[in-house]
Design an enzyme around this catalytic site. Structure first.
Site, PDB file in Angstrom:
ATOM      1  N   LYS A  14       0.837  -1.212   0.000  1.00 49.80           N
ATOM      2  CA  LYS A  14       0.000   0.000   0.000  1.00 49.80           C
ATOM      3  C   LYS A  14       0.872   1.263   0.000  1.00 49.80           C
ATOM      4  CE  LYS A  14      -2.485  -1.201   3.718  1.00 49.80           C
ATOM      5  NZ  LYS A  14      -2.089  -2.598   4.056  1.00 49.80           N
ATOM      6  N   ARG A  89     -10.603   0.015   7.525  1.00 49.25           N
ATOM      7  CA  ARG A  89     -10.210  -1.362   7.815  1.00 49.25           C
ATOM      8  C   ARG A  89     -11.364  -2.168   8.413  1.00 49.25           C
ATOM      9  NH1 ARG A  89      -4.305  -0.148   8.392  1.00 49.25           N
ATOM     10  NH2 ARG A  89      -3.188  -2.074   8.742  1.00 49.25           N
ATOM     11  N   ARG A 128      11.081  -6.329   5.850  1.00 50.61           N
ATOM     12  CA  ARG A 128      10.861  -4.956   6.305  1.00 50.61           C
ATOM     13  C   ARG A 128      11.266  -4.817   7.775  1.00 50.61           C
ATOM     14  NH1 ARG A 128       4.913  -2.524   5.681  1.00 50.61           N
ATOM     15  NH2 ARG A 128       4.544  -3.510   7.670  1.00 50.61           N
ATOM     16  N   ARG A 134      10.051  -2.089  12.674  1.00 46.73           N
ATOM     17  CA  ARG A 134       8.709  -1.883  13.252  1.00 46.73           C
ATOM     18  C   ARG A 134       8.418  -2.941  14.306  1.00 46.73           C
ATOM     19  NH1 ARG A 134       4.071  -0.594   8.860  1.00 46.73           N
ATOM     20  NH2 ARG A 134       2.924  -1.872  10.348  1.00 46.73           N
ATOM     21  N   ARG A 145      -1.907 -10.092  12.636  1.00 47.80           N
ATOM     22  CA  ARG A 145      -2.389  -9.046  11.724  1.00 47.80           C
ATOM     23  C   ARG A 145      -3.066  -9.642  10.498  1.00 47.80           C
ATOM     24  NH1 ARG A 145       3.011  -6.240  11.046  1.00 47.80           N
ATOM     25  NH2 ARG A 145       2.009  -4.974   9.461  1.00 47.80           N
TER      26      ARG A 145
END
Ligand code: AMP
Length: 189
Positions: A14, A89, A128, A134, A145
């Site tokens: 995204k 969401r 990532r 993160r 998630r």
């Protein structure tokens, strides 16, 4: 103005595709995840509430996100359009977005649904994690998630379809090709 929703599972790109659209069309970009991470960094009250949910891989309560979104949107009304990245969401958020836009004489122009195989998603997120660090990019939280995505967010696809704004893009290994397909779609709205 254009109101573009970019939609997909965690790791579906995204942020990457939003950046390509910002560069091409000069849109403003609202990433609710980025806004929340900024709130956490700044040590605000919203940030400390958000952190509890983010670290568990859960969604922040709808009312907090909806209020935050409307105030950010209102700072972006002058430009050619806005990309909503990571919002809505839930069905509640989607209905709130529709109402918020309606109240301003606007509507969702298109929803870009990014479809990516789950193995590719997991690999991207673990990569990532090494680069961005993160706190929610670890294997256990990523699995939560995904679960949140499939139970609470994925049902929105039907809602977008009913609203007549759904457009789907399947990743087949070539990011630039996907960027071109998305740009062509947005250019045609
Ligand atoms: P993202 O950067 O979009 O992957 O979002 C990271 C995390 O922020 C999510 O796992 C949620 O905990 C929270 N978050 C971001 N956007 C929303 C939203 N629209 N509704 C609820 N929680 C959100």
């Amino acid at each position: 103005m254009d109101n573009i929703v970019i939609f997909g599972a965690p790791g579906s790109g995204k942020g990457t595709y939003s950046a390509a659209l910002v560069e091409k069309f000069g849109y403003n970009h609202i990433s609710t995840g980025d806004v929340l991470r900024e709130e956490i960094k700044a040590g605000t009250e919203l940030g400390s509430i958000a952190k509890r949910y983010i670290d568990k891989g859960q969604l922040i309560p709808d009312d907090l996100i909806i209020d935050m979104l409307a105030s950010v949107y209102d700072t972006m009304r002058e430009g050619p359009g806005v990309i909503f990245d990571g919002f809505p969401r839930t069905i509640v958020q989607a209905k709130a977005l529709k109402k918020m836009l309606q109240e301003r004489g606007e509507k969702i122009s298109v929803t870009l649904n990014l479809k990516v195989n789950e193995d590719v998603l997991m690999e991207r997120l673990l990569n990532r994690a090494k680069i961005e660090g993160r706190t929610d990019d670890n294997e256990a939280t990523i699995k939560k998630r995904f679960n949140v995505y499939y139970t609470q967010t994925h049902p929105l696809i039907e809602w977008f379809k009913k609203e007549g704004v759904l457009s789907e893009f399947t990743f087949r290994g070539d990011k630039d090709k996907m960027i071109n397909e998305i740009i062509d779609k947005v250019a045609s709205i």
